[in-house]
Design a protein around this motif. Structure first.
Motif, PDB file in Angstrom:
ATOM      1  N   ARG A  61       0.727  -0.942   0.481  1.00 44.81           N
ATOM      2  CA  ARG A  61      -0.228  -0.076   0.226  1.00 44.81           C
ATOM      3  C   ARG A  61       1.155   1.067   0.130  1.00 44.81           C
ATOM      4  NH1 ARG A  61      -4.770   1.097   0.959  1.00 44.81           N
ATOM      5  NH2 ARG A  61      -5.536  -1.372   1.909  1.00 44.81           N
ATOM      6  N   ASP A  64       2.398   2.070  -3.127  1.00 48.08           N
ATOM      7  CA  ASP A  64       1.654   2.336  -4.077  1.00 48.08           C
ATOM      8  C   ASP A  64       0.814   3.759  -3.614  1.00 48.08           C
ATOM      9  OD1 ASP A  64       1.819  -0.124  -5.924  1.00 48.08           O
ATOM     10  OD2 ASP A  64       0.183  -0.944  -4.976  1.00 48.08           O
ATOM     11  N   THR A  65       0.914   4.331  -2.982  1.00 48.99           N
ATOM     12  CA  THR A  65       0.208   5.379  -1.670  1.00 48.99           C
ATOM     13  C   THR A  65       1.454   6.053  -1.528  1.00 48.99           C
ATOM     14  OG1 THR A  65      -1.091   4.175  -1.667  1.00 48.99           O
ATOM     15  CG2 THR A  65      -1.116   6.266  -1.122  1.00 48.99           C
ATOM     16  N   GLN A  67       1.622   9.445  -0.777  1.00 44.14           N
ATOM     17  CA  GLN A  67       0.820  10.348   0.042  1.00 44.14           C
ATOM     18  C   GLN A  67       0.759  10.031   1.082  1.00 44.14           C
ATOM     19  OE1 GLN A  67      -1.007   9.341  -2.764  1.00 44.14           O
ATOM     20  NE2 GLN A  67      -2.772   8.816  -2.320  1.00 44.14           N
TER      21      GLN A  67
END
Length: 183
Positions: A61, A64-65, A67
């Motif tokens: 996660r 892929d993220t 932020q």
């Protein structure tokens, strides 16, 4: 993060704000809290294999993220015993290496009964790593390195925390932690 927080995750967010930030245990936590870049997730650790798989999924996660800067993974139920937690932590750290995440992500450890190696259980210094529930703090190495590079004297953070925790004392710190846990 936009995820709905479980009651334990909401209490942990309160702990970050009301304890970690309030006592400046981590000088970088306030920024991440304000930026809403901390992910809080609750995972059962009653069985280790699914909990370890959840850790790998959190790494993916984060991959892929961008932020999300960091994840606090609450491990409940299952690791209430501190020695069991330490055994789990060893396996989790080995798993990160096995999965190719060494140097990418780092684990910081927190537990309600945290006790530094060689310290007395009642030493207030232990509260710098005590949390409402057993948890793993999954940090981006690059973000940590960037933050440390722009912080004066980062090597002094642990000693400053020990001094601060000892000034506050075990009774006060235990009461604060219990209040944030809702006890």
């Amino acid at each position: 993060m936009p995820d709905t927080l479980t009651p334990a995750c909401a209490a942990t967010r309160d702990w970050v704000e009301g304890f970690v930030v309030a006592h400046n245990v981590c000088p970088f936590a306030r920024r991440e809290l304000v930026n809403d870049s901390i992910r809080f997730v609750e995972v059962s650790a009653a069985q280790w294999e699914p909990a370890l798989q959840a850790l790998v999924e959190e790494c993916r996660r984060l991959d892929d993220t961008p932020q999300i800067e960091t994840t606090l993974m609450l491990l409940r139920p299952g690791l209430e015993d501190f020695d069991d937690y330490l055994d789990f932590l060893d396996v989790a750290e080995a798993l990160l290496i096995e999965q190719g995440y060494e140097g990418v992500y780092q684990l910081a450890s927190f537990h309600p009964d945290y006790c530094f190696d060689g310290a007395e259980q009642d030493d207030p210094a232990n509260f710098s790593n005590r949390s409402p529930w057993p948890m793993l703090h999954l940090l981006r190495e690059a973000g940590l390195e960037h933050a440390l590079a722009h912080y004066p004297d980062p090597e002094a953070i642990p000693e400053r925390n020990i001094e601060r925790m000892r000034q506050l004392g075990s009774e006060r710190l235990a009461a604060e932690l219990a209040a944030l846990r809702g006890q």
